[in-house]
Structures are given as C-alpha cells and as structure tokens.
Write a protein that holds these residues in place. Structure first.
Motif, PDB file in Angstrom:
ATOM      1  N   PHE A   1       0.836  -1.200   0.000  1.00  0.00           N
ATOM      2  CA  PHE A   1       0.000   0.000   0.000  1.00  0.00           C
ATOM      3  C   PHE A   1       0.870   1.249   0.000  1.00  0.00           C
ATOM      4  CE2 PHE A   1      -2.931   3.041   2.209  1.00  0.00           C
ATOM      5  CZ  PHE A   1      -3.902   3.063   1.227  1.00  0.00           C
ATOM      6  N   ALA A   2       1.926   1.252   0.798  1.00  0.00           N
ATOM      7  CA  ALA A   2       2.838   2.405   0.855  1.00  0.00           C
ATOM      8  C   ALA A   2       3.517   2.630  -0.495  1.00  0.00           C
ATOM      9  CB  ALA A   2       3.888   2.202   1.946  1.00  0.00           C
ATOM     10  N   ILE A   3       3.972   1.564  -1.131  1.00  0.00           N
ATOM     11  CA  ILE A   3       4.603   1.692  -2.447  1.00  0.00           C
ATOM     12  C   ILE A   3       3.605   2.249  -3.460  1.00  0.00           C
ATOM     13  CG2 ILE A   3       5.535   0.356  -4.402  1.00  0.00           C
ATOM     14  CD1 ILE A   3       6.840  -1.489  -2.222  1.00  0.00           C
ATOM     15  N   PHE A   4       2.375   1.761  -3.416  1.00  0.00           N
ATOM     16  CA  PHE A   4       1.326   2.248  -4.318  1.00  0.00           C
ATOM     17  C   PHE A   4       1.099   3.746  -4.126  1.00  0.00           C
ATOM     18  CE2 PHE A   4      -3.153   3.223  -5.062  1.00  0.00           C
ATOM     19  CZ  PHE A   4      -3.255   2.885  -6.403  1.00  0.00           C
ATOM     20  N   ILE A   5       1.012   4.176  -2.889  1.00  0.00           N
ATOM     21  CA  ILE A   5       0.796   5.600  -2.609  1.00  0.00           C
ATOM     22  C   ILE A   5       1.970   6.437  -3.096  1.00  0.00           C
ATOM     23  CG2 ILE A   5       0.582   7.321  -0.762  1.00  0.00           C
ATOM     24  CD1 ILE A   5      -1.065   5.254   0.785  1.00  0.00           C
ATOM     25  N   ILE A   6       3.179   5.976  -2.840  1.00  0.00           N
ATOM     26  CA  ILE A   6       4.376   6.718  -3.270  1.00  0.00           C
ATOM     27  C   ILE A   6       4.419   6.815  -4.795  1.00  0.00           C
ATOM     28  CG2 ILE A   6       6.909   6.628  -3.382  1.00  0.00           C
ATOM     29  CD1 ILE A   6       6.741   5.401  -0.482  1.00  0.00           C
ATOM     30  N   LEU A   7       4.190   5.713  -5.478  1.00  0.00           N
ATOM     31  CA  LEU A   7       4.207   5.726  -6.947  1.00  0.00           C
ATOM     32  C   LEU A   7       3.114   6.634  -7.511  1.00  0.00           C
ATOM     33  CD1 LEU A   7       4.954   1.973  -7.757  1.00  0.00           C
ATOM     34  CD2 LEU A   7       6.515   3.926  -7.960  1.00  0.00           C
ATOM     35  N   ALA A   8       1.945   6.598  -6.910  1.00  0.00           N
ATOM     36  CA  ALA A   8       0.851   7.474  -7.363  1.00  0.00           C
ATOM     37  C   ALA A   8       1.222   8.934  -7.163  1.00  0.00           C
ATOM     38  CB  ALA A   8      -0.438   7.134  -6.610  1.00  0.00           C
ATOM     39  N   ALA A   9       1.849   9.237  -6.035  1.00  0.00           N
ATOM     40  CA  ALA A   9       2.265  10.635  -5.761  1.00  0.00           C
ATOM     41  C   ALA A   9       3.321  11.095  -6.764  1.00  0.00           C
ATOM     42  CB  ALA A   9       2.778  10.758  -4.335  1.00  0.00           C
ATOM     43  N   ILE A  10       4.295  10.252  -7.032  1.00  0.00           N
ATOM     44  CA  ILE A  10       5.354  10.594  -7.999  1.00  0.00           C
ATOM     45  C   ILE A  10       4.743  10.816  -9.378  1.00  0.00           C
ATOM     46  CG2 ILE A  10       7.359   9.683  -9.238  1.00  0.00           C
ATOM     47  CD1 ILE A  10       8.144   8.292  -6.550  1.00  0.00           C
ATOM     48  N   ARG A  11       3.849   9.934  -9.755  1.00  0.00           N
ATOM     49  CA  ARG A  11       3.183  10.043 -11.076  1.00  0.00           C
ATOM     50  C   ARG A  11       2.410  11.359 -11.189  1.00  0.00           C
ATOM     51  NH1 ARG A  11       2.108   9.699 -16.072  1.00  0.00           N
ATOM     52  NH2 ARG A  11       0.348   8.508 -16.806  1.00  0.00           N
ATOM     53  N   MET A  12       1.737  11.749 -10.122  1.00  0.00           N
ATOM     54  CA  MET A  12       0.958  12.973 -10.155  1.00  0.00           C
ATOM     55  C   MET A  12       1.868  14.204 -10.182  1.00  0.00           C
ATOM     56  SD  MET A  12      -2.213  12.090  -7.681  1.00  0.00           S
ATOM     57  CE  MET A  12      -3.298  13.376  -8.295  1.00  0.00           C
ATOM     58  N   ILE A  13       2.995  14.146  -9.511  1.00  0.00           N
ATOM     59  CA  ILE A  13       3.924  15.282  -9.509  1.00  0.00           C
ATOM     60  C   ILE A  13       4.542  15.457 -10.888  1.00  0.00           C
ATOM     61  CG2 ILE A  13       6.145  16.091  -8.618  1.00  0.00           C
ATOM     62  CD1 ILE A  13       5.300  14.821  -5.905  1.00  0.00           C
ATOM     63  N   ILE A  14       4.913  14.346 -11.505  1.00  0.00           N
ATOM     64  CA  ILE A  14       5.550  14.395 -12.835  1.00  0.00           C
ATOM     65  C   ILE A  14       4.494  14.646 -13.873  1.00  0.00           C
ATOM     66  CG2 ILE A  14       6.790  13.033 -14.552  1.00  0.00           C
ATOM     67  CD1 ILE A  14       8.190  11.633 -12.215  1.00  0.00           C
TER      68      ILE A  14
END
Length: 120
Positions: A107-120
C-alpha cells in the motif's frame, strides 16, 4: 483512546473522505486506511475492508451528482467496469492471503508511486 475522541476522529475522517471523493473523484482509501491503522489502531486487513465499506456509499452519492451534471463517458465506463470487477475480485482474494506487514508495504509503495506520477 476514549470513545468520544474516536467518534470525533471518525466524523472528521468521513468529512475529509467525502470531500476528497467528490472533489478528486477518488482518494478516500489513501486517507481512510492510514487513519484507521495509525490513529484508530485498526489491524491492516480490517482497515482496508472498512475503507471499502465507507467509500461505497460516498462514491454512490458523488457518482449521482456527476450523473446529474452529465459528466460521464459511458463507453469508457463500460470497459472500465469489466476490468474493475475482475480486479476487485482478485484484489479482495489476495488481501486475505497477505500478512499485515506486506499489505502495509505494498500500500505504501502504491501511494508513493501514485504521488510521484501525479507530480511528474
């Protein structure tokens, strides 16, 4: 934690979750699960299942409001629903097989990846 404080936290969590769901179109689980686990001390599996139960009625209300505003692409919705139904069955079955430790990590990895994707 005292019962009154839990009720207050749950009410504020519901308000924030409903707002995020209506405003962003999703995101309730990202708020509900960590709050249930780290503040209200739910076990991870129970927190994920509870989040789904909370998000369902909130999503139905938001969906109805968007329906009234004619904001849907019905052809795309039909395709997404088929994949979503299959994915929800697979994900729900997998949830019961994972330890809480791995569930939190994934779940933490999913949240981090989603955040990175949204920032980029």
């Amino acid at each position: 934690m005292k019962q009154r404080k839990k009720i207050l936290i749950a009410g504020m969590l519901g308000l924030l979750t409903g707002f995020c769901n209506g405003f962003f179109g999703a995101g309730g689980g990202i708020i509900v699960v960590p709050t249930l686990v780290y503040i209200l001390k739910f076990e991870s599996h129970r927190a994920h299942a509870t989040a789904l139960a909370v998000i369902l009625p909130i999503s139905l209300i938001s969906a109805f409001i968007y329906f009234k505003a004619d904001a849907y692409d019905w052809a795309l919705i039909a395709k997404l629903m088929v994949g979503g139904i299959i994915g929800s069955v697979l994900g729900s079955k997998l949830l019961g097989k994972l330890s809480s430790k791995w569930l939190r990590r994934i779940f933490a990895i999913f949240i981090i990846l989603a955040a990175i994707r949204m920032i980029i």
